[in-house]
Write an enzyme that holds these catalytic residues in place. Structure first.
Site, mmCIF file in Angstrom:
data_model
loop_
_atom_site.group_PDB
_atom_site.id
_atom_site.type_symbol
_atom_site.label_atom_id
_atom_site.label_comp_id
_atom_site.label_asym_id
_atom_site.label_seq_id
_atom_site.Cartn_x
_atom_site.Cartn_y
_atom_site.Cartn_z
ATOM 1 N N CYS A 112 4.904 -14.407 -0.088
ATOM 2 C CA CYS A 112 4.891 -12.964 -0.349
ATOM 3 C C CYS A 112 6.162 -12.250 0.108
ATOM 4 O O CYS A 112 6.433 -11.135 -0.327
ATOM 5 C CB CYS A 112 3.670 -12.331 0.313
ATOM 6 S SG CYS A 112 2.122 -13.152 -0.087
ATOM 7 N N HIS A 237 4.155 -4.728 1.137
ATOM 8 C CA HIS A 237 3.486 -5.802 0.405
ATOM 9 C C HIS A 237 2.042 -5.388 0.176
ATOM 10 O O HIS A 237 1.343 -4.968 1.105
ATOM 11 C CB HIS A 237 3.559 -7.097 1.221
ATOM 12 C CG HIS A 237 2.707 -8.193 0.688
ATOM 13 N ND1 HIS A 237 2.616 -8.480 -0.661
ATOM 14 C CD2 HIS A 237 1.892 -9.082 1.315
ATOM 15 C CE1 HIS A 237 1.785 -9.478 -0.831
ATOM 16 N NE2 HIS A 237 1.330 -9.872 0.336
ATOM 17 N N ASN A 267 -3.351 -8.511 -4.752
ATOM 18 C CA ASN A 267 -2.198 -9.106 -4.076
ATOM 19 C C ASN A 267 -1.474 -10.031 -5.056
ATOM 20 O O ASN A 267 -2.004 -11.044 -5.477
ATOM 21 C CB ASN A 267 -2.692 -9.895 -2.855
ATOM 22 C CG ASN A 267 -1.565 -10.536 -2.066
ATOM 23 O OD1 ASN A 267 -0.435 -10.645 -2.522
ATOM 24 N ND2 ASN A 267 -1.884 -10.991 -0.859
#
Length: 312
Positions: A112, A237, A267
């Site tokens: 990520c 994020h 996500n």
């Protein structure tokens, strides 16, 4: 030389999977997902859409927004943990498809945090005058490594791609400071197993993230010579609304100054920050001369943050 983002772009699949759809797959419910993660729906790519396809679409969009031609790109960096194949790399695939014939190409694996690693890497090449224009893409097809029988993880993830063209900008604009980091001892908390499924110890990853994201956000602002009050927009994020809120509260900014694409996309790993950034620019929430903070964490464990003055 000042280095910044000349343009951004993103792509998300058309297939929307809501929390109510997830109720039909695993033992969960809409309220549980929303209250714990902030996610209401996610996008899932069809079988005929690969990681490289999404990367290509986002890259095309970023090139158009930046007014940079594919043949003027010197390097392509693609952040992904879900490539079509181990090799050729996604970056090589889209180099050919874009017609970026003179561009070097490589993929980056930092989960990520990958987009942050890519942008900072691009900055170094440009500052040393090795290259001028570098395309950075964050892209994931997480649906292909998701265990759809695991209710603790399958509700979290989605597919998509975000991209930016990194290059020289006018004095005072662009990347002001950055922070990259890793803690390999935490790798066991978030990994891909022998069955190619994503495995996560949610409790431990949460504890790491609510500490690291707020700290890194403040660190890059101070390193750039500014105060928390100077931040105009935060792009964290998009993992979990509670983790994102921890970063927002530490910076002391209002809710309307934080990107929250997690509600619609879930996500997207390395794609989440560039997607949210691209949406912020296109919607006008990020304006010329704004002080913007990008911050993320991911498997590895890794983390990264960037403070930048928006504009060319």
């Amino acid at each position: 030389m000042d280095v910044g983002l000349l343009g951004t772009g993103h792509y998300v699949p058309t297939n929307v999977v809501t929390n109510h759809d997830m109720e039909k797959i695993v033992d969960t419910n809409d309220e549980w997902i929303r209250t714990r993660t902030g996610i209401e729906e996610r996008r899932i790519a069809s079988d005929d859409i690969n990681t490289s396809d999404m990367a290509f679409f986002a890259a095309q969009n970023a090139l158009q927004e930046s007014n940079v031609k594919a043949e003027d790109i010197d390097m392509i960096l693609v952040a992904t943990v879900t490539p079509d194949t181990p090799f050729p790399s996604v970056s090589c695939m889209i180099q050919d498809r874009l017609g970026a014939n003179k561009a070097a190409a490589m993929d980056i694996s930092a989960a990520c945090s990958g987009f942050m690693y890519g942008v900072v890497t691009a900055k170094q090449f440009i500052e040393t005058n090795a290259y001028k224009n570098i395309l950075v893409v964050g892209v994931e097809k997480l649906s292909k490594i998701t265990d759809w029988s695991d209710r603790n993880t399958c509700v979290l993830f989605g597919d998509g791609a975000g991209a930016a063209v990194v290059g020289p900008v006018s004095e005072g604009k662009g990347i002001l400071s950055f922070e990259l980091g890793a803690d390999g001892s935490g790798g066991k908390e978030l990994y891909q197993n022998d069955e190619d499924h994503l495995i996560m110890n949610g409790r431990e990853v949460f504890k790491f993230a609510v500490r690291q994201m707020p700290d890194s956000s403040v660190n890059v602002v101070e390193k750039a010579g500014y105060n928390k009050e100077d931040v105009d927009y935060l792009v964290p994020h998009q993992a979990n609304i509670r983790i994102m809120e921890a970063a927002r509260e530490k910076l002391g900014i209002s809710e309307d100054k934080m990107a929250t694409s997690v509600k619609r996309y879930g996500n997207n790993s390395s794609a989440s920050i560039p997607i949210a950034l691209s949406e912020g620019v296109k919607s006008g929430k990020i304006k010329d001369d704004d002080l913007v903070v990008l911050v993320g964490f991911g498997g590895g464990l890794t983390w990264g943050a960037i403070a930048l003055r928006w504009g060319k």
